[in-house]
Design an enzyme around this catalytic site. Structure first.
Site, PDB file in Angstrom:
ATOM      1  N   HIS A  10       0.881  -1.208   0.010  1.00 58.12           N
ATOM      2  CA  HIS A  10       0.010  -0.012  -0.003  1.00 58.12           C
ATOM      3  C   HIS A  10       0.915   1.459  -0.005  1.00 58.12           C
ATOM      4  O   HIS A  10       2.135   1.156   0.427  1.00 58.12           O
ATOM      5  CB  HIS A  10      -1.057   0.180   1.009  1.00 58.12           C
ATOM      6  CG  HIS A  10      -0.097   0.260   2.478  1.00 58.12           C
ATOM      7  ND1 HIS A  10       0.216   1.365   3.210  1.00 58.12           N
ATOM      8  CD2 HIS A  10       0.061  -1.039   3.315  1.00 58.12           C
ATOM      9  CE1 HIS A  10       1.030   0.813   3.907  1.00 58.12           C
ATOM     10  NE2 HIS A  10       0.854  -0.476   4.390  1.00 58.12           N
ATOM     11  N   ARG A  61      -5.864   1.067   4.416  1.00 59.81           N
ATOM     12  CA  ARG A  61      -4.718   1.497   3.604  1.00 59.81           C
ATOM     13  C   ARG A  61      -4.547   0.926   2.134  1.00 59.81           C
ATOM     14  O   ARG A  61      -4.062   1.327   1.205  1.00 59.81           O
ATOM     15  CB  ARG A  61      -3.605   1.731   4.423  1.00 59.81           C
ATOM     16  CG  ARG A  61      -3.099   0.472   5.191  1.00 59.81           C
ATOM     17  CD  ARG A  61      -2.115   0.759   6.084  1.00 59.81           C
ATOM     18  NE  ARG A  61      -1.377  -0.293   6.778  1.00 59.81           N
ATOM     19  CZ  ARG A  61      -2.215  -0.892   7.888  1.00 59.81           C
ATOM     20  NH1 ARG A  61      -3.175  -0.360   8.524  1.00 59.81           N
ATOM     21  NH2 ARG A  61      -1.443  -1.951   8.711  1.00 59.81           N
ATOM     22  N   GLU A  88      -1.549  -6.912   7.471  1.00 55.33           N
ATOM     23  CA  GLU A  88      -0.306  -6.847   8.219  1.00 55.33           C
ATOM     24  C   GLU A  88      -0.087  -7.710   9.343  1.00 55.33           C
ATOM     25  O   GLU A  88      -0.963  -8.248  10.023  1.00 55.33           O
ATOM     26  CB  GLU A  88      -0.124  -5.504   8.417  1.00 55.33           C
ATOM     27  CG  GLU A  88       1.368  -4.964   9.127  1.00 55.33           C
ATOM     28  CD  GLU A  88       2.267  -5.337   8.097  1.00 55.33           C
ATOM     29  OE1 GLU A  88       2.589  -6.519   7.670  1.00 55.33           O
ATOM     30  OE2 GLU A  88       3.082  -4.487   7.882  1.00 55.33           O
ATOM     31  N   HIS A 175       0.468  -5.584   2.588  1.00 56.96           N
ATOM     32  CA  HIS A 175       1.502  -4.885   3.598  1.00 56.96           C
ATOM     33  C   HIS A 175       3.178  -5.312   3.595  1.00 56.96           C
ATOM     34  O   HIS A 175       3.154  -6.309   3.239  1.00 56.96           O
ATOM     35  CB  HIS A 175       0.758  -5.062   4.642  1.00 56.96           C
ATOM     36  CG  HIS A 175      -0.626  -4.664   4.979  1.00 56.96           C
ATOM     37  ND1 HIS A 175      -1.146  -3.187   5.295  1.00 56.96           N
ATOM     38  CD2 HIS A 175      -1.794  -5.232   4.724  1.00 56.96           C
ATOM     39  CE1 HIS A 175      -2.408  -3.367   5.121  1.00 56.96           C
ATOM     40  NE2 HIS A 175      -3.001  -4.578   4.730  1.00 56.96           N
TER      41      HIS A 175
END
Length: 226
Positions: A10, A61, A88, A175
């Site tokens: 991201h 995100r 993440e 991520h």
């Protein structure tokens, strides 16, 4: 069958900007992060790269980055599949802490170990706040990169890999740590060597799979020089 897999971390988030541990905390992109996502989409459009599926996490995100990439590459219609398995790595009690403050609190060597080691587990949360995205106690109290890999790989095997084997091009927007775990698996990187791998915000990585499902070397995508 020849299929391409593109991995994108991201764009810059507010936590990246503020140098904070984030993990499963749901923070937005900054203006810089949105610009990075736009640049990725334009790069993919310039290279005429198309996708049959997009995979992302439950965190905004990554979702926002994926949406911008698809819009800028004229592929907003492509299905987006969201899963917590691409979230993440969970940083436990470190989340929300400024990384410099964490080094002062826990020591430089401990923080470095928690950030880069494959097996080290950060300090755990005492409990997690219930979130309807994560029923049945899915959200962990903290994870090592190895633990993040363990919950990510079932999605790879059940969903992404079969699509690639069928010749369908796949885009994964996730991520830094979850992509490190996936790259470790794809390239058979050792537990020790993964320490040196960094995945930058908005820097696409491309792999090509041939008819025997053999993977090409990692390719960092850049704009064509004109």
């Amino acid at each position: 069958m020849v299929a391409q897999l593109v991995l994108v971390r991201h764009g810059e988030s507010t936590a990246n900007r503020d140098n904070q541990f984030t993990g499963w905390t749901d923070v937005p992109l900054t203006a810089k992060g949105r610009a990075q996502a736009k640049k990725v989409g334009q790069l993919l459009a310039d290279k005429a790269m198309t996708f049959d599926d997009v995979h992302t996490s439950y965190l905004q995100r990554a979702i926002s980055t994926a949406n911008i990439i698809l819009y800028e590459s004229h592929q907003s219609w492509v299905p987006i599949h969201k899963t917590w398995r691409l979230n993440e790595r969970h940083y436990g009690a470190l989340r929300g802490l400024n990384k410099d403050a964490a080094r002062q609190k826990y020591g430089v060597s401990a923080v470095q170990l928690w950030r880069r080691s494959y097996t080290a587990v950060p300090p755990l949360l005492d409990c997690v706040t219930p979130d309807r995205r994560y029923p049945n106690q899915i959200e962990p109290l903290g994870e090592s990169l190895a633990m993040a890999s363990d919950r990510l790989l079932p999605y790879w095997h059940s969903t992404i890999e079969p699509a690639l084997r069928a010749g369908r091009h796949q885009l994964v927007v996730a991520h830094g740590s979850s992509l490190r775990a996936l790259i470790k698996y794809l390239e058979n990187i050792s537990d020790e060597a993964i320490d040196g791998l960094e995945v930058g915000n908005g820097e696409p990585i491309c792999y090509t799979f041939n008819e025997k499902f053999e993977i090409s070397p990692r390719q960092y995508m850049q704009a064509d020089v004109k």
